[in-house]
Design a protein around this motif. Structure first.
Motif, PDB file in Angstrom:
ATOM      1  N   SER A  68       0.832  -1.370   0.159  1.00 33.99           N
ATOM      2  CA  SER A  68       0.105   0.069  -0.062  1.00 33.99           C
ATOM      3  C   SER A  68       0.907   1.318  -0.061  1.00 33.99           C
ATOM      4  N   ILE A  69       1.835   1.292   0.593  1.00 40.21           N
ATOM      5  CA  ILE A  69       2.295   2.728   0.993  1.00 40.21           C
ATOM      6  C   ILE A  69       3.752   2.811   0.035  1.00 40.21           C
ATOM      7  N   LYS A  70       4.011   1.740  -0.661  1.00 45.41           N
ATOM      8  CA  LYS A  70       4.890   1.685  -1.830  1.00 45.41           C
ATOM      9  C   LYS A  70       4.298   2.069  -2.943  1.00 45.41           C
ATOM     10  N   SER A  71       3.189   1.682  -3.491  1.00 44.62           N
ATOM     11  CA  SER A  71       2.129   2.133  -4.477  1.00 44.62           C
ATOM     12  C   SER A  71       2.157   3.809  -4.419  1.00 44.62           C
ATOM     13  N   MET A  72       1.943   4.203  -3.198  1.00 41.93           N
ATOM     14  CA  MET A  72       1.840   5.635  -3.065  1.00 41.93           C
ATOM     15  C   MET A  72       3.126   6.568  -3.282  1.00 41.93           C
ATOM     16  N   LEU A  73       4.018   5.985  -2.929  1.00 41.65           N
ATOM     17  CA  LEU A  73       5.174   6.503  -3.189  1.00 41.65           C
ATOM     18  C   LEU A  73       5.593   6.554  -4.564  1.00 41.65           C
ATOM     19  N   VAL A  74       5.478   5.405  -5.293  1.00 42.24           N
ATOM     20  CA  VAL A  74       5.647   5.394  -6.666  1.00 42.24           C
ATOM     21  C   VAL A  74       4.834   6.229  -7.552  1.00 42.24           C
ATOM     22  N   ASN A  75       3.521   6.543  -7.121  1.00 39.46           N
ATOM     23  CA  ASN A  75       2.699   7.456  -7.683  1.00 39.46           C
ATOM     24  C   ASN A  75       2.933   9.011  -7.276  1.00 39.46           C
ATOM     25  N   GLY A  76       3.952   9.007  -6.352  1.00 40.24           N
ATOM     26  CA  GLY A  76       3.933  10.628  -6.063  1.00 40.24           C
ATOM     27  C   GLY A  76       3.311  10.901  -5.013  1.00 40.24           C
ATOM     28  N   ASN A  77       2.459  10.219  -4.317  1.00 40.68           N
ATOM     29  CA  ASN A  77       1.500  10.622  -3.196  1.00 40.68           C
ATOM     30  C   ASN A  77       2.038  10.527  -2.060  1.00 40.68           C
ATOM     31  N   ARG A  78       3.261  11.144  -1.663  1.00 38.74           N
ATOM     32  CA  ARG A  78       4.098  11.203  -0.324  1.00 38.74           C
ATOM     33  C   ARG A  78       3.163  11.439   0.751  1.00 38.74           C
ATOM     34  N   GLU A  79       2.276  12.536   0.480  1.00 39.23           N
ATOM     35  CA  GLU A  79       1.563  13.128   1.577  1.00 39.23           C
ATOM     36  C   GLU A  79       0.489  12.211   2.117  1.00 39.23           C
ATOM     37  N   ILE A 153       7.557  -1.748  16.359  1.00 36.50           N
ATOM     38  CA  ILE A 153       8.804  -2.136  15.205  1.00 36.50           C
ATOM     39  C   ILE A 153       8.222  -2.464  14.032  1.00 36.50           C
ATOM     40  N   GLY A 154       6.964  -3.379  13.782  1.00 38.96           N
ATOM     41  CA  GLY A 154       6.580  -3.747  12.672  1.00 38.96           C
ATOM     42  C   GLY A 154       6.217  -2.666  11.895  1.00 38.96           C
ATOM     43  N   VAL A 155       5.539  -1.967  12.183  1.00 34.08           N
ATOM     44  CA  VAL A 155       5.154  -0.614  11.461  1.00 34.08           C
ATOM     45  C   VAL A 155       6.249   0.261  10.879  1.00 34.08           C
ATOM     46  N   PHE A 156       7.356   0.540  11.736  1.00 36.83           N
ATOM     47  CA  PHE A 156       8.519   1.242  11.408  1.00 36.83           C
ATOM     48  C   PHE A 156       9.195   0.656  10.382  1.00 36.83           C
ATOM     49  N   GLN A 157       9.510  -0.808  10.729  1.00 39.22           N
ATOM     50  CA  GLN A 157      10.257  -1.350   9.536  1.00 39.22           C
ATOM     51  C   GLN A 157       9.698  -1.694   8.286  1.00 39.22           C
ATOM     52  N   ALA A 158       8.227  -1.685   8.308  1.00 41.99           N
ATOM     53  CA  ALA A 158       7.634  -1.905   6.887  1.00 41.99           C
ATOM     54  C   ALA A 158       7.754  -0.596   6.141  1.00 41.99           C
ATOM     55  N   THR A 159       7.609   0.720   6.858  1.00 44.30           N
ATOM     56  CA  THR A 159       7.541   1.937   6.438  1.00 44.30           C
ATOM     57  C   THR A 159       9.074   1.992   5.916  1.00 44.30           C
ATOM     58  N   LEU A 160       9.935   1.771   6.487  1.00 44.03           N
ATOM     59  CA  LEU A 160      11.502   2.418   5.855  1.00 44.03           C
ATOM     60  C   LEU A 160      11.622   1.212   4.828  1.00 44.03           C
ATOM     61  N   ASN A 161      11.218   0.180   4.703  1.00 40.38           N
ATOM     62  CA  ASN A 161      11.694  -0.926   3.701  1.00 40.38           C
ATOM     63  C   ASN A 161      10.886  -0.553   2.527  1.00 40.38           C
ATOM     64  N   ALA A 162       9.505   0.096   2.685  1.00 43.51           N
ATOM     65  CA  ALA A 162       9.141   0.754   1.329  1.00 43.51           C
ATOM     66  C   ALA A 162       9.965   1.905   0.713  1.00 43.51           C
ATOM     67  N   HIS A 163      10.742   2.367   1.447  1.00 42.88           N
ATOM     68  CA  HIS A 163      11.668   3.377   1.077  1.00 42.88           C
ATOM     69  C   HIS A 163      13.286   2.850   0.768  1.00 42.88           C
ATOM     70  N   GLN A 164      12.978   1.560   0.543  1.00 44.64           N
ATOM     71  CA  GLN A 164      14.321   0.925   0.194  1.00 44.64           C
ATOM     72  C   GLN A 164      15.589   0.922   1.016  1.00 44.64           C
ATOM     73  N   GLN A 165      14.987   1.025   2.569  1.00 39.83           N
ATOM     74  CA  GLN A 165      15.797   1.201   3.690  1.00 39.83           C
ATOM     75  C   GLN A 165      15.783  -0.076   4.506  1.00 39.83           C
ATOM     76  N   PHE A 166      17.049  -0.877   4.436  1.00 38.51           N
ATOM     77  CA  PHE A 166      17.034  -1.983   5.141  1.00 38.51           C
ATOM     78  C   PHE A 166      17.971  -2.039   6.470  1.00 38.51           C
ATOM     79  N   PHE A 167      19.097  -1.168   6.129  1.00 44.50           N
ATOM     80  CA  PHE A 167      20.019  -1.134   7.456  1.00 44.50           C
ATOM     81  C   PHE A 167      19.620  -0.648   8.667  1.00 44.50           C
ATOM     82  N   ILE A 168      18.894   0.327   8.642  1.00 40.23           N
ATOM     83  CA  ILE A 168      18.299   0.857  10.113  1.00 40.23           C
ATOM     84  C   ILE A 168      17.289  -0.417  10.654  1.00 40.23           C
ATOM     85  N   PRO A 169      16.304  -0.728   9.866  1.00 40.64           N
ATOM     86  CA  PRO A 169      15.526  -1.644  10.660  1.00 40.64           C
ATOM     87  C   PRO A 169      16.301  -3.081  10.948  1.00 40.64           C
TER      88      PRO A 169
END
Length: 528
Positions: A68-79, A153-169
């Motif tokens: 869900s969050i990845k599709s929004m980011l891809v479509n430019g709907n960051r807000e 932890i689960g929500v934070f990790q999923a959100t960062l993964n959607a931004h292609q961030q794997f190191f911090i999670p």
């Protein structure tokens, strides 16, 4: 796709490996302080609850929330993504806050249910059982707040993964273990085993806090948002129930160990717990490392109707997992005592003695047989999530659990707690086979010829490695605990090197990619 997945996988593996090493230090401190004693059995019963939640909640939320969050980011709907994050965080924390409150009220009943099989057992007296029940209930109450922190932890990790961030999670797991380790010098001398429970809860709290800075950089707010009645939240809700149910059913394995082994004698539950720690090390390092970055590609290919590329991705994922898991399985079969001794034995003065090593090694041997089945099951489950078919994964999980319980009851008659471990292997195998059957019906044959070629080379390489490990441990030994540990570490490294050398001789392309990628990371670090 292959290079991108491998690059992300290497990052995840390296950070996860560091986290697991620190986690093993945490378990070594527990073993050295309490061994396979009465207190550890009580702690294992209580810790089964937050452990189960941690094992299934972050992964399930990743499968639910990332699309869900990845599709929004891809479509430019960051807000819109930022608003959805606040809603998801609020609803998830609310659910687990209620679970925490109910759990704290019924902690005694939960522990009693988990230990009911000790009734009538000669291995433990009624007085011991009553004391264990009381201690387990108090330990569980100390650890119930972990449920809320794990939800974050689960929500934070999923959100960062959607931004292609794997190191911090992944780094948050290191923070978790470090906090628990500090409990041993700071809390355990004053509160005993209860200090470990306090440190466990604080570990999950600080793991969640460690990701807040990265979220703030992406401009996510932690303010609650109770406006849940919208289309996107309804879509998430439709995926939520079957995925969470399937993940929860899968993690019933955590309960099976203490329940089935509770009447087999003192130390058996603790031994299964220690063996599971070792078992989870390669699964955490390798399985998530490949299934996590492959998942978005499976979604993309299925959506576009590119079934050929989807099958190729599944085959490639299975190849990587087979290459990485089979040598680990061989090591657990050939030198289980040495692996357990390396991780938990600190000398004759420690509580983790030779009996503890023998009990844990027996469990590890039978449990380790199912490593690849567990890994393949996870990858195939992701394929079904990509097809938005979550019901079949629940069916497969239920069948696997039933096979686990039935086979455990049958095997433990002959193998004691080793039978419980072998039941876990059987359950994973059945789960994988059921998923494979349904996936083949939906998309046709999905394992391509390249997998079997890789599998043959891998088996040969692992057999050579196993023979060398056996001879090196059967005919060579060192006096002194730490000399022995250094020798075992050397053997493991040499065995891995020998295994990959065989694959290189066979010109296995995936093995060459793994070596090149890791070598590239090392060169970059030296230059830095």
């Amino acid at each position: 796709m292959a290079q991108t997945v491998l690059r992300s996988a290497v990052v995840i593996m390296i950070v996860t490996l560091v986290g697991r090493v620190v986690g093993l230090l945490r378990e070594t401190l527990l073993a050295d302080s309490f061994g396979t004693s009465f207190e550890v059995d009580a702690y294992r019963y209580a810790f089964a609850i937050p452990s189960m939640i941690f094992l299934f909640v972050p992964g399930a939320l990743n499968a639910i929330f990332v699309p869900s969050i990845k599709s929004m980011l891809v479509n430019g709907n960051r807000e819109e993504a930022q608003v959805l994050f606040r809603k998801m965080m609020t609803v998830t924390v609310s659910i687990y806050f209620v679970i925490m409150a109910i759990g704290m009220l019924f902690s005694r009943e939960i522990i009693q249910l988990m230990t009911f099989m000790q009734n009538g057992s000669e291995a433990i007296t009624p007085e011991q059982r009553a004391a264990q029940l009381e201690m387990g209930a108090k330990l569980l109450q100390w650890m119930w707040p972990s449920a809320v922190f794990i939800a974050l932890i689960g929500v934070f990790q999923a959100t960062l993964n959607a931004h292609q961030q794997f190191f911090i999670p992944q780094l948050s797991t290191v923070v978790n273990s470090l906090i628990v380790c500090t409990a041993y010098p700071l809390l355990v001398p004053f509160y005993g085993i209860y200090g470990v429970a306090m440190g466990t809860t604080l570990g999950f709290l600080f793991a969640a806090l460690s990701m807040i800075y990265a979220l703030k950089k992406e401009r996510y707010s932690l303010a609650p948002d109770f406006r849940w009645n919208d289309t996107e939240m309804k879509k998430i809700g439709e995926r939520f129930i079957p995925i969470m149910l399937g993940s929860l059913i899968t993690q019933v394995y955590t309960f099976i160990y203490p329940v089935l082994a509770s009447g087999l004698g003192e130390g058996r539950v603790a031994a299964l717990g220690y063996a599971n720690i070792v078992y989870q090390l390669p699964t955490a390092i390798f399985v998530a490392a490949f299934t996590l970055p492959i998942y978005p590609y499976l979604v993309e290919y299925f959506t576009k109707g590119e079934m050929g590329r989807m099958k190729q991705s599944i085959t490639e994922g299975m190849q990587y997992l087979f290459i990485l898991m089979v040598p680990v399985i061989v090591a657990m079969i050939v030198v289980p005592d040495e692996i357990v001794s390396l991780l938990f034995y600190t000398g004759p003065d420690g509580e983790f003695d030779l009996t503890s090593i023998d009990l844990t090694a027996t469990a590890l041997l039978y449990m380790g047989l199912g490593l690849f089945f567990f890994a393949a099951r996870d990858l195939l489950t992701r394929a079904f999530y990509a097809m938005e078919n979550t019901k079949l994964t629940v069916i497969a999980a239920v069948v696997g659990i039933l096979a686990n319980i039935l086979s455990s009851l049958m095997f433990m008659t002959y193998l004691s707690h080793g039978g419980v471990a072998l039941g876990t292997t059987t359950g994973s195998l059945v789960n994988m086979l059921v998923l494979s059957y349904f996936l083949r019906k939906h998309i046709g044959p999905f394992i391509q010829r390249t997998f079997w070629v890789t599998a043959l080379k891998t088996v040969i390489g692992a057999a050579v490695m196993g023979a060398v490990l056996y001879m090196a441990t059967a005919f060579v030994s060192f006096h002194g605990v730490w000399m022995q540990k250094m020798y075992i570490l050397f053997l493991i490294a040499a065995g891995a090197g020998l295994f990959f050398a065989v694959l290189v001789l066979f010109r296995e392309p995936l093995a060459l990619r793994i070596i090149e990628r890791f070598a590239g990371k090392i060169v970059k670090r030296k230059r830095g």
